[in-house]
Design a protein around this motif. Structure first.
Motif, mmCIF file in Angstrom:
data_model
loop_
_atom_site.group_PDB
_atom_site.id
_atom_site.type_symbol
_atom_site.label_atom_id
_atom_site.label_comp_id
_atom_site.label_asym_id
_atom_site.label_seq_id
_atom_site.Cartn_x
_atom_site.Cartn_y
_atom_site.Cartn_z
ATOM 1 N N PRO A 1 43.760 45.454 42.166
ATOM 2 C CA PRO A 1 42.524 45.392 41.393
ATOM 3 C C PRO A 1 42.419 44.085 40.605
ATOM 4 O O PRO A 1 43.350 43.663 39.917
ATOM 5 C CB PRO A 1 42.623 46.592 40.454
ATOM 6 C CG PRO A 1 43.515 47.536 41.171
ATOM 7 C CD PRO A 1 44.514 46.679 41.881
ATOM 8 N N GLY A 2 41.265 43.417 40.750
ATOM 9 C CA GLY A 2 41.029 42.150 40.087
ATOM 10 C C GLY A 2 41.677 40.990 40.807
ATOM 11 O O GLY A 2 41.518 39.831 40.381
ATOM 12 N N LEU B 1 37.832 41.775 51.920
ATOM 13 C CA LEU B 1 37.591 42.869 50.968
ATOM 14 C C LEU B 1 38.491 42.660 49.747
ATOM 15 O O LEU B 1 39.673 42.352 49.891
ATOM 16 C CB LEU B 1 37.920 44.218 51.614
ATOM 17 C CG LEU B 1 37.704 45.452 50.767
ATOM 18 C CD1 LEU B 1 36.208 45.684 50.498
ATOM 19 C CD2 LEU B 1 38.320 46.685 51.464
ATOM 20 N N ARG B 2 37.901 42.847 48.591
ATOM 21 C CA ARG B 2 38.688 42.742 47.357
ATOM 22 C C ARG B 2 38.341 43.919 46.432
ATOM 23 O O ARG B 2 37.240 44.479 46.483
ATOM 24 C CB ARG B 2 38.457 41.417 46.648
ATOM 25 C CG ARG B 2 37.049 41.165 46.184
ATOM 26 C CD ARG B 2 36.922 39.771 45.555
ATOM 27 N NE ARG B 2 35.567 39.474 45.133
ATOM 28 C CZ ARG B 2 35.050 39.807 43.943
ATOM 29 N NH1 ARG B 2 35.780 40.482 43.043
ATOM 30 N NH2 ARG B 2 33.811 39.494 43.628
ATOM 31 N N ALA B 3 39.302 44.277 45.594
ATOM 32 C CA ALA B 3 39.137 45.392 44.652
ATOM 33 C C ALA B 3 38.826 44.835 43.263
ATOM 34 O O ALA B 3 39.494 43.912 42.788
ATOM 35 C CB ALA B 3 40.394 46.247 44.603
ATOM 36 N N GLU B 4 37.810 45.408 42.656
ATOM 37 C CA GLU B 4 37.452 44.991 41.301
ATOM 38 C C GLU B 4 38.412 45.636 40.298
ATOM 39 O O GLU B 4 39.122 46.613 40.596
ATOM 40 C CB GLU B 4 36.013 45.414 40.980
ATOM 41 C CG GLU B 4 34.976 44.694 41.831
ATOM 42 C CD GLU B 4 33.564 45.136 41.501
ATOM 43 O OE1 GLU B 4 33.340 46.378 41.386
ATOM 44 O OE2 GLU B 4 32.699 44.270 41.339
ATOM 45 N N THR B 5 38.388 45.081 39.164
ATOM 46 C CA THR B 5 39.194 45.668 38.089
ATOM 47 C C THR B 5 38.698 47.088 37.796
ATOM 48 O O THR B 5 37.494 47.323 37.672
ATOM 49 C CB THR B 5 39.095 44.810 36.821
ATOM 50 O OG1 THR B 5 39.526 43.475 37.113
ATOM 51 C CG2 THR B 5 39.933 45.379 35.690
ATOM 52 N N GLY B 6 39.640 48.012 37.738
ATOM 53 C CA GLY B 6 39.275 49.404 37.480
ATOM 54 C C GLY B 6 39.105 50.212 38.749
ATOM 55 O O GLY B 6 38.779 51.406 38.685
#
Length: 236
Positions: A113-114, A198-203
């Motif tokens: 994440p982030g 693809l990327r993961a956001e914070t949270g």
């Protein structure tokens, strides 16, 4: 007595004249039946036509020599014991069809994440049976409980040389193919390789959450193919 002597003298005269009369017999006599020998032509008369013919022959133009046709050589035929070669009939090509495959480094995505995104590719290989005019890639992740953020999908734009936003659906249901629109064409036997990340956001909620990919034929409102990339969002 004088008359008798006169008669005797007359008879004797007749007898003397008879041989000469017989030699001068008319055409109806014996001598008339004997044919006379044909007249023999003189050497000069005989030679004259021959010389004239020879002269005419020498003055006439010579006839062209007849051309001799080339000998005809018959085509070689296989012997009775050797079978003639047969031509194999042309076979139609084996039909092939559209397929989709996904590839990621290591076979999966592991997102922090982030953190930075991770790339994967989608490859479309069309067959030889037909072409397509509206193919769309639809991406989806399920809703994960306990998260406050989400995920971002981007597509590499080769013409612009940069990453651009791509649609990513976050839901637990399935969207009908008729709800999709747009897409791009794909000719027969064509191959299209598309890059995504693809990327993961914070949270973003941690845990395994496969990225599902559907290939939609929007011209016919059908889902052509389905595949997924294993994806795990790491705990912060």
């Amino acid at each position: 007595m004088r008359p008798s002597r006169a008669l005797t003298a007359a008879a004797a005269a007749v007898a003397v004249l008879l041989p000469g009369v017989t030699g001068c017999a008319p055409e109806g006599g014996a001598e008339a039946r004997t044919p006379s020998a044909p007249a023999t032509a003189s050497p000069q008369a005989t030679a004259s036509p021959t010389a004239s013919s020879a002269s005419s022959a020498s003055s006439a133009p010579a006839a062209p020599a007849a051309s001799t046709p080339a000998p005809h050589t018959p085509a070689a035929r296989p012997s009775a014991g050797t079978p003639a070669p047969s031509k194999s009939p042309s076979r139609p090509p084996v039909p092939t069809y559209l397929s989709m495959s996904l590839s990621a480094p290591g076979g999966q995505l592991s997102l922090k994440p982030g953190g930075p995104g991770q790339e994967f590719t989608v490859t479309l290989r069309n067959g030889n049976t037909r072409s397509y005019r509206s193919l769309l890639l639809a991406f989806q992740l399920e809703i994960m409980p306990g998260g406050t953020g989400g995920w971002v999908l981007e597509r590499w734009d080769r013409a612009a040389g940069s990453w651009r936003h791509a649609d990513l659906r976050i839901a637990n249901d399935v969207m009908p193919p008729s709800m999709y629109a747009g897409g791009s064409s794909l000719a027969r036997d064509a191959v299209s390789v598309r890059r995504y990340r693809l990327r993961a956001e914070t949270g973003a909620a941690p845990g395994p959450n496969p990225l599902m990919v559907s290939l939609i034929d929007t011209a016919h409102d059908t889902r052509h193919s389905y595949a997924y990339v294993p994806q795990t969002t790491l705990a912060p």
